[in-house]
Scaffold this motif. Sequence first.
Motif, PDB file in Angstrom:
ATOM      1  N   THR A   1     -17.273  41.797 -35.558  1.00 11.46           N
ATOM      2  CA  THR A   1     -17.271  42.242 -36.947  1.00 11.46           C
ATOM      3  C   THR A   1     -16.251  41.477 -37.780  1.00 11.46           C
ATOM      4  O   THR A   1     -16.522  41.100 -38.928  1.00 11.46           O
ATOM      5  CB  THR A   1     -16.993  43.749 -37.020  1.00 11.46           C
ATOM      6  N   GLN A   2     -15.086  41.204 -37.217  1.00 14.49           N
ATOM      7  CA  GLN A   2     -14.062  40.476 -37.965  1.00 14.49           C
ATOM      8  C   GLN A   2     -14.467  39.018 -38.181  1.00 14.49           C
ATOM      9  O   GLN A   2     -14.153  38.433 -39.220  1.00 14.49           O
ATOM     10  CB  GLN A   2     -12.704  40.576 -37.276  1.00 14.49           C
ATOM     11  N   LEU A   3     -15.152  38.434 -37.219  1.00 11.39           N
ATOM     12  CA  LEU A   3     -15.645  37.063 -37.403  1.00 11.39           C
ATOM     13  C   LEU A   3     -16.706  37.013 -38.502  1.00 11.39           C
ATOM     14  O   LEU A   3     -16.725  36.081 -39.312  1.00 11.39           O
ATOM     15  CB  LEU A   3     -16.185  36.506 -36.091  1.00 11.39           C
TER      16      LEU A   3
ATOM     17  N   ILE B   1      -6.517  42.065 -38.285  1.00 12.83           N
ATOM     18  CA  ILE B   1      -7.143  42.866 -37.232  1.00 12.83           C
ATOM     19  C   ILE B   1      -7.323  42.042 -35.970  1.00 12.83           C
ATOM     20  O   ILE B   1      -7.068  42.528 -34.857  1.00 12.83           O
ATOM     21  CB  ILE B   1      -8.478  43.459 -37.729  1.00 12.83           C
ATOM     22  N   LEU B   2      -7.741  40.782 -36.107  1.00 13.01           N
ATOM     23  CA  LEU B   2      -7.884  39.922 -34.934  1.00 13.01           C
ATOM     24  C   LEU B   2      -6.545  39.715 -34.231  1.00 13.01           C
ATOM     25  O   LEU B   2      -6.479  39.740 -32.994  1.00 13.01           O
ATOM     26  CB  LEU B   2      -8.508  38.580 -35.323  1.00 13.01           C
ATOM     27  N   VAL B   3      -5.490  39.521 -34.997  1.00 14.83           N
ATOM     28  CA  VAL B   3      -4.160  39.367 -34.391  1.00 14.83           C
ATOM     29  C   VAL B   3      -3.780  40.636 -33.634  1.00 14.83           C
ATOM     30  O   VAL B   3      -3.276  40.575 -32.509  1.00 14.83           O
ATOM     31  CB  VAL B   3      -3.108  39.016 -35.474  1.00 14.83           C
TER      32      VAL B   3
ATOM     33  N   SER C   1      -2.175  44.979 -26.833  1.00  9.45           N
ATOM     34  CA  SER C   1      -3.565  45.413 -27.017  1.00  9.45           C
ATOM     35  C   SER C   1      -4.441  44.919 -25.886  1.00  9.45           C
ATOM     36  O   SER C   1      -5.273  45.655 -25.359  1.00  9.45           O
ATOM     37  CB  SER C   1      -4.115  44.909 -28.348  1.00  9.45           C
ATOM     38  N   THR C   2      -4.270  43.665 -25.530  1.00  7.36           N
ATOM     39  CA  THR C   2      -5.059  43.093 -24.437  1.00  7.36           C
ATOM     40  C   THR C   2      -4.801  43.846 -23.137  1.00  7.36           C
ATOM     41  O   THR C   2      -5.734  44.162 -22.397  1.00  7.36           O
ATOM     42  CB  THR C   2      -4.729  41.598 -24.269  1.00  7.36           C
TER      43      THR C   2
END
Length: 110
Positions: free
Chosen positions: A57-59, A87-89, A96-97
Amino acid sequence: MLIVLGIAQALTVNSSRLVLGLTTTGFFLVYGVGLVFVAVRGLWKAARWSRGPTVFTQLIQLLIAYSLWDGGSKAVAAGLAVLAVAILVCVFQKASTEALTAGDSNDHVL
């Protein structure tokens, strides 16, 4: 945001483009509800499956921002791009990972 776009689209449907208006409204509403599901059930509970739809979605949002850049909507484009990158960061941060790949106990969709 997509739910708001769906509602806005529904309010502007006219008889000359009825099918296009209804399908666009439906798409925005279904996609928006799906994103709410991803956020509430997936990211909030750190489920591994939620990362893919979030990144996708962010892409898409970055591509939309790029397409708006030349159309005279530079402020909107910049806002969308900054939000998508932020958001991607956040999604790709080490914490998060680790949370999203911690184990299989959080991978249940329901």
